[in-house]
Design a protein around this motif. Structure first.
Motif, short mmCIF file in Angstrom:
data_model
loop_
_atom_site.label_atom_id
_atom_site.label_comp_id
_atom_site.label_asym_id
_atom_site.label_seq_id
_atom_site.Cartn_x
_atom_site.Cartn_y
_atom_site.Cartn_z
N LYS A 10 -12.24 2.29 5.26
CA LYS A 10 -11.76 0.90 5.21
C LYS A 10 -10.95 0.56 6.47
CE LYS A 10 -13.30 0.10 1.09
NZ LYS A 10 -14.40 -0.82 0.83
N PHE A 11 -10.48 1.61 7.15
CA PHE A 11 -9.66 1.39 8.34
C PHE A 11 -10.44 1.68 9.63
CE2 PHE A 11 -6.69 2.27 4.93
CZ PHE A 11 -5.63 1.42 5.18
N VAL A 12 -11.09 2.86 9.67
CA VAL A 12 -11.81 3.26 10.89
C VAL A 12 -13.17 3.81 10.49
CG1 VAL A 12 -9.86 3.77 12.44
CG2 VAL A 12 -10.59 5.47 10.78
N SER A 13 -14.15 3.62 11.36
CA SER A 13 -15.45 4.19 11.00
C SER A 13 -15.75 5.40 11.87
CB SER A 13 -16.55 3.15 11.12
OG SER A 13 -16.19 2.17 12.04
N GLY A 14 -16.54 6.31 11.32
CA GLY A 14 -16.89 7.52 12.04
C GLY A 14 -17.87 8.32 11.23
N ASP A 15 -18.47 9.34 11.86
CA ASP A 15 -19.49 10.13 11.16
C ASP A 15 -18.85 11.30 10.43
OD1 ASP A 15 -21.50 8.53 12.12
OD2 ASP A 15 -21.57 9.63 14.03
N LEU A 86 0.87 1.86 13.27
CA LEU A 86 0.06 1.51 12.10
C LEU A 86 -1.33 1.07 12.54
CD1 LEU A 86 2.40 -0.80 9.96
CD2 LEU A 86 1.65 1.51 9.37
N ILE A 87 -2.34 1.44 11.76
CA ILE A 87 -3.70 0.99 12.04
C ILE A 87 -4.07 -0.07 10.99
CG2 ILE A 87 -6.12 1.74 12.30
CD1 ILE A 87 -4.41 3.45 14.07
N ALA A 88 -4.48 -1.24 11.44
CA ALA A 88 -4.87 -2.28 10.48
C ALA A 88 -6.21 -1.92 9.85
CB ALA A 88 -4.97 -3.63 11.18
N ALA A 89 -6.40 -2.35 8.61
CA ALA A 89 -7.70 -2.14 7.95
C ALA A 89 -8.73 -3.07 8.61
CB ALA A 89 -7.58 -2.43 6.46
N LEU A 93 -5.76 -6.54 7.26
CA LEU A 93 -4.49 -6.27 6.59
C LEU A 93 -3.92 -4.91 7.02
CD1 LEU A 93 -5.32 -7.40 2.91
CD2 LEU A 93 -4.07 -8.66 4.68
N LEU A 94 -2.64 -4.73 6.79
CA LEU A 94 -2.00 -3.47 7.20
C LEU A 94 -2.07 -2.42 6.11
CD1 LEU A 94 1.13 -4.97 8.95
CD2 LEU A 94 -0.74 -3.74 10.06
N TYR A 95 -2.84 -2.68 5.07
CA TYR A 95 -2.98 -1.74 3.95
C TYR A 95 -4.33 -2.01 3.30
CZ TYR A 95 -1.73 -5.99 1.57
OH TYR A 95 -1.74 -7.29 1.15
N HIS A 96 -4.74 -1.06 2.47
CA HIS A 96 -5.97 -1.27 1.70
C HIS A 96 -5.65 -1.03 0.22
CE1 HIS A 96 -9.91 -0.84 0.00
NE2 HIS A 96 -9.66 0.41 -0.34
N TYR A 103 -2.43 1.63 -3.26
CA TYR A 103 -2.28 1.06 -1.90
C TYR A 103 -2.26 2.18 -0.88
CZ TYR A 103 -1.17 -3.45 -3.91
OH TYR A 103 -1.23 -4.64 -4.57
N TRP A 104 -2.99 1.98 0.20
CA TRP A 104 -3.14 3.00 1.24
C TRP A 104 -2.80 2.42 2.60
CZ3 TRP A 104 -4.62 7.87 -0.33
CH2 TRP A 104 -5.12 7.96 -1.64
N ARG A 105 -2.32 3.29 3.48
CA ARG A 105 -2.14 2.88 4.89
C ARG A 105 -2.54 4.04 5.79
NH1 ARG A 105 4.17 2.73 4.26
NH2 ARG A 105 4.51 4.95 4.04
N LEU A 106 -2.87 3.68 7.02
CA LEU A 106 -3.27 4.68 8.01
C LEU A 106 -2.41 4.53 9.27
CD1 LEU A 106 -5.68 6.80 8.12
CD2 LEU A 106 -6.74 5.23 9.73
N MET A 107 -2.02 5.66 9.83
CA MET A 107 -1.25 5.65 11.08
C MET A 107 -1.84 6.69 12.01
SD MET A 107 2.53 5.88 9.44
CE MET A 107 1.96 6.78 8.04
N ASP A 108 -1.56 6.54 13.29
CA ASP A 108 -1.95 7.61 14.22
C ASP A 108 -1.14 8.85 13.88
OD1 ASP A 108 -3.85 6.33 15.77
OD2 ASP A 108 -2.34 5.41 17.08
N PHE A 109 -1.76 10.00 14.02
CA PHE A 109 -1.07 11.27 13.83
C PHE A 109 -0.34 11.61 15.13
CE2 PHE A 109 -1.02 15.93 14.18
CZ PHE A 109 -0.39 16.25 12.99
N ILE A 110 0.92 11.99 15.02
CA ILE A 110 1.66 12.34 16.24
C ILE A 110 1.40 13.81 16.56
CG2 ILE A 110 3.95 12.51 17.29
CD1 ILE A 110 4.61 9.91 15.97
N LYS A 111 0.76 14.00 17.70
CA LYS A 111 0.28 15.35 18.06
C LYS A 111 1.42 16.27 18.49
CE LYS A 111 -4.28 14.51 20.09
NZ LYS A 111 -4.88 14.05 18.91
#
Ligand code: GN1
Ligand code: MG
Length: 364
Positions: A10-15, A86-89, A93-96, A103-111
């Motif tokens: 719902k936030f990012v697409s990928g294989d 934060l990654i928008a859906a 929206l900022l959540y799904h 309710y879900w949210r996605l953020m970048d992982f801090i390496k």
């Protein structure tokens, strides 16, 4: 619950999507996600605790955007590791919200980062600087005060109202088992409600606070030598600086664990207290008032007392708030926090002296 991979979609697409559990918070559920090699943190936000998810996410967006702008302006390197993103859906929206109402949210992982449940004095000094700087950067946040994601979150009077109600209701039939601890809590009510009184008298301001400055809510670099980033921003809202100061001391300057069952392990580590105080005042002294400084050491006692009360409330209610690992977990947590409070009481004069000396050092 929808499959985690589908939620990520719902936030990012990928294989290739991989998801694994992450962290040990008491409230939300966190997962580390990899989408075609790029890493994220997925969180299920505890919706029974945080009632207004759009406002909550909007707070986090305001705070992180403000901090990011400041860091960029200062020319800080590596900004993507210094502030949450934060990654928008896909719908903007900022959540799904999933089909079951989660309710879900996605953020970048801090390496290349690490966090600690226990730290040494040197790192405590850096942690103090980081939380002072965090408050400092947010001092000129525009758009008015942040939304209160949990009303009266660090209001001791309100926490006690809820506690006395739990005592009266005795929902889980556990009152007699905790009678002595209830009496100890009662003895300290006036002292612990002082900040609310000072605020009503116009003597103690509210500022933009983190409100969950647990030591493990700071990310350090992989070597564990520098603070990278302040995380867990759900409770960033107006509050007293003594709360943020106190919550770090409660967690970072405890020689034992938050839920230690061996109470002999639990005491205040004054070296950490001193280092944190020195670090904090370096970055915070310019905006703090005399009353705020005078009440920092009280903040350490207060947040430890508050946590004694909150864990005990949940034990009396039958464990409905905090995630627990065993039937008595909340009671064990409460007893360990109370032991820490007693240790702070024994060392209180020394703690206040340390603050006084740190103020002098910071003013040199
Ligand atoms: C919770 O999310 P986490 O585990 O960092 C709690 C804090 C308490 C803490 C006690 C929203 O924090 O207020 O101090 O547990 N967060 C909320 O360890 O209640
Ligand atoms: Mg946390």
């Amino acid at each position: 619950m929808e499959k985690l991979g589908k939620i990520v979609g719902k936030f990012v697409s990928g294989d290739k999507i991989q998801v694994s559990p992450l962290g040990a918070g008491h409230i939300n559920d966190s997962y580390k996600v990899s989408v075609d090699g790029k890493e994220y943190v997925l969180q299920r936000i505890n919706h029974s605790i945080f009632k207004n998810i759009p406002e909550l996410q909007n707070n986090i967006l305001r705070v992180t955007s403000h901090i990011r702008k400041k860091l960029l302006k200062k020319g800080v390197q590596d900004v993507e590791r210094r502030v949450l993103n934060l990654i928008a859906a896909q719908d903007g929206l900022l959540y799904h919200e999933d089909e079951s109402g989660n309710y879900w949210r996605l953020m970048d992982f801090i390496k290349n980062s690490t966090s600690f449940d226990k730290i040494n004095p040197e790192l405590a000094g850096k942690a103090g600087e980081a939380f002072g700087e965090f408050q400092n950067m947010l001092a000129d946040l525009h758009g008015g005060p942040l939304y209160e994601t949990i009303p009266n979150f660090h209001n001791m009077e309100s926490r006690l109202d809820t506690f006395w109600d739990a005592v009266r209701q005795n929902r889980a039939g556990r009152f007699f088992e905790v009678y002595d601890l209830v009496q100890e809590i009662e003895k300290r009510v006036d002292e612990m409600c002082l900040p609310e009184k000072l605020h009503r008298e116009g003597r103690l301001p509210k500022r933009t606070n983190h409100c969950d400055t647990k030591v493990n809510n700071l990310l350090f670099n992989a070597e564990g030598t520098e603070v990278l980033c302040v995380v867990d921003l759900d409770t960033v809202m107006p509050g007293y600086v003594l709360s943020d100061f106190g919550d770090f001391i409660r967690t970072g300057a405890n020689t034992g664990a938050e839920d230690d069952t061996n109470l002999d392990n639990v005491s205040i580590d004054l070296r950490i207290f001193e280092a944190y105080t020195n670090g904090y005042l370096t970055t915070a002294k310019d905006f703090l008032t005399g009353t705020e400084i005078d009440n920092l050491a009280l903040g350490a006692k207060l947040l430890t007392y508050m946590q004694t009360v909150r864990f005990l409330t949940d034990y009396l209610d039958g464990d409905i708030y905090y995630k627990i690992k065993s039937t008595k977990h909340n009671l064990e947590r409460s007893l360990a926090q109370f032991k820490l409070l007693q240790s702070m009481e024994e060392n209180y004069a020394e703690m206040q002296t340390i603050v006084d000396i740190a103020v002098n050092n910071a003013n040199k």
